[in-house]
Design an enzyme around this catalytic site. Structure first.
Site, PDB file in Angstrom:
ATOM      1  N   GLU A 206       0.980  -1.200  -0.600  1.00 25.69           N
ATOM      2  CA  GLU A 206       0.200   0.292   0.009  1.00 25.69           C
ATOM      3  C   GLU A 206       0.559   1.320   0.127  1.00 25.69           C
ATOM      4  OE1 GLU A 206      -2.600  -0.058   3.381  1.00 25.69           O
ATOM      5  OE2 GLU A 206      -3.757  -2.227   2.601  1.00 25.69           O
ATOM      6  N   GLU A 408      -5.320  -8.833   1.415  1.00 29.57           N
ATOM      7  CA  GLU A 408      -6.049  -8.352   2.877  1.00 29.57           C
ATOM      8  C   GLU A 408      -7.192  -7.916   3.074  1.00 29.57           C
ATOM      9  OE1 GLU A 408      -4.275  -5.280   4.604  1.00 29.57           O
ATOM     10  OE2 GLU A 408      -2.291  -6.287   4.493  1.00 29.57           O
ATOM     11  N   PHE A 473      -7.565  -7.504  14.066  1.00 35.65           N
ATOM     12  CA  PHE A 473      -8.414  -8.187  13.000  1.00 35.65           C
ATOM     13  C   PHE A 473      -8.174  -9.463  13.005  1.00 35.65           C
ATOM     14  CE2 PHE A 473      -9.419  -4.749   9.991  1.00 35.65           C
ATOM     15  CZ  PHE A 473      -9.129  -3.743  10.645  1.00 35.65           C
TER      16      PHE A 473
END
Ligand code: GBH
Length: 515
Positions: A206, A408, A473
């Site tokens: 990213e 992801e 997460f």
């Protein structure tokens, strides 16, 4: 589990290090088992893995030869640490020491066929350039061996935001062209050592996120340099060139695997779909936020609307365009949330949103409704159809991407850190999130889009950047509190069993299928 036990019998002091290579032979040869989605067989070669990143799980921040990264320094500084409870990744999941049992646990709890991990530059090349650390290399070699020993391949990422602080101090890190050569040298050294050991390589995670959140008017991520949008764009420019340089080294070296990048794929939608101006704004936002990373990889340059804004501080030369074009074998999209957009009224270079010039909302300003179910992260709403289906369609149609991984996707359950363990482990909200993701994936495949992998975030609870340990997460729970203190025991969550059932046993996606 048996493997660890066997190793322990033969080499009680350091089971993973001394014996896993011997066991590797038997497992590596086995073909991966058939995968499914909603009871239908997935094509051969489809990837089902789970992901983590170095700073978020390893801990051992100064063990062996490791040097400080920009995240170590940013979070050790009390004035720049704005994390919930002031926590940091010094210990995190202690994966640096626990990998011999964690890796078999990922495999057993989730039945993943791939473990996707990231390499800390500061462990392998502590000075940022030059000498390699044998201990750093040995650690990642052991991670790969431990994965292979339980039948998993690896997706290996060179960079997930943990730049050596020395390069930040010396020349400003991602704001200098020097980073391109240093990243190339780092990548080349890692490929030389581990190049054929990973089925897939990711150059970086990213670029948009680390450039827009680490630089800009109000940065909340390392290195936290207060600057303008121009620095954000400069960072992205050099990040893309560094990516292309690493890919060039990989291809020159003739390594076996595939190479690509992971980009943040949040999808923008028109606030009012019947308004042409809002539809245009949505397309413009996609160009500026996703296309700005992705277009150079496929076309060699930024999207036309981004170029036409006239706001770019740097342009690619003809030679750089050539290097960028075609610099991915696959594209990894990190899919989380979506937003609605409208044009910014009277946008000028002084506007906050310049040069993108679009206003973004996750609550409809007319009704107050959220764009999807809220989660523990203030920015993350559950809107899978728009995000997953829309994102895949966008990439396939705009850039003719032929090999798209969902690299992801995931969420934190509201109040997860404060719930009793039984409730944490029965994480029906996370199952609902993945149910939406899997349904959108099923539809994308049925419609013929080239989706080739699914890698939920994350294998295990970990250090969630500015939310610290207060947002989880993981598909596997870690026993620590919201400040990161606790026994570190691991417990698989129900969502992991759900994914295992759908992907590897052919269970239906919809667990509430009453019809
Ligand atoms: C991923 O990025 C990361 O790759 C991963 O390390 C991380 O754990 C995971 O997300 C979950 O966060 O509104 O100011 O709070 C996803 C990209 C990162 C973009 C967080 C939005 C929040 C900005 N997102 N960011 S803010």
């Amino acid at each position: 589990m048996e493997i660890t036990f066997l190793n322990f019998l033969v080499c009680p002091r350091d089971p993973a290090r001394c014996c896993l290579p011997l066991l590797l032979v038997g497992f590596a040869a086995a073909a991966p088992a058939q995968l499914f989605l909603d009871g239908k067989a997935l094509p051969e070669g489809f990837i089902y893995g789970c992901a983590t990143s170095a700073y978020q799980i390893e801990g051992a921040w100064n063990a062996d030869d490791k040097s400080p990264s920009i995240w170590d320094v940013f979070l050790h500084n009390k004035t720049t640490n704005d994390v919930t409870y002031g926590s940091n990744g010094d210990v995190a999941d202690d994966f640096y020491h626990r990998y011999p049992t964690d890796i078999p646990l990922f495999r057993n709890a989730l039945a993943v066929q791939t473990y996707d991990f990231t390499i800390a530059w500061t462990r392998i090349m502590p000075a940022g350039r030059g000498a390699l650390s044998d201990k750093g290399l040995a650690f990642y070699r052991n991670v790969i061996r431990a994965s292979n020993a339980v039948g998993m391949s690896n997706i290996c990422t060179l960079y997930h935001w943990d730049l050596p602080q020395s390069l930040q101090d010396e020349y400003g890190g991602w704001l200098s062209r020097n980073i391109v050569d240093d990243f190339r040298a780092y990548a080349k050294a890692v490929f030389k050592a581990l190049g054929d050991d990973c089925s897939h390589w990711v150059t970086m995670n990213e670029p948009r996120t680390f450039c827009t959140e680490g630089f800009g008017p109000d940065p909340d991520s390392a290195p936290g340099v207060v600057s303008t949008f121009k620095e954000q764009y400069t960072c992205m420019h050099y990040a893309l060139l560094a990516h292309a340089a690493a890919v060039e080294e990989f291809r020159l070296g003739g390594y076996k695997g595939k190479i690509g990048i992971k980009v943040d794929g949040g999808v923008s939608l028109p606030l009012d779909p019947s308004s042409a101006a809002d539809r245009e704004a949505a397309a413009r936002t996609m160009d500026f936020e996703v296309g700005r990373d992705v277009a150079p990889l496929y076309t060699g340059d930024y999207p036309p609307s981004v170029l036409a804004s006239g706001a770019l501080p740097l342009k690619f030369t003809a030679a750089e365009k050539k290097m960028l074009k075609g610099s991915v074998d696959f594209i990894g999209l990190d899919f989380y949330t979506s937003q609605w957009v409208t044009p910014t009224k009277n946008c000028t270079p002084d506007s906050d949103t310049y040069p993108e010039c679009t206003d973004q909302f996750q609550q409809d300003p007319r009704t107050g409704l959220d764009i999807g179910r809220p989660t523990a992260s203030s920015w993350n709403f559950d809107a899978p159809h728009a995000t997953i289906y829309g994102g895949i369609k966008y990439l396939a149609e705009t850039y003719n991407a032929t090999n798209i991984l969902i690299s992801e996707t995931g969420m934190g359950v509201l109040n997860e850190t404060n719930l009793p363990l039984e409730q944490v482990l029965e994480d029906v909200d996370r199952i609902a999130w993945y149910r939406g993701v899997l349904s959108a994936m099923r539809q994308a495949l049925d419609d013929g889009f080239p989706l080739t992998g699914f890698i939920p975030w994350s294998c295990i609870d970990n250090f969630e950047w500015t939310d610290g340990y207060n947002v989880r997460f993981g598909l596997i729970q870690v026993a620590y509190d919201a400040a990161g203190k606790g026994s570190q025991a691991r417990h698989p969550k129900l969502s992991g069993a759900y994914l295992k059932g759908v992907l590897t046993k052919g269970n239906p996606i919809n667990p509430y299928n009453f019809v």
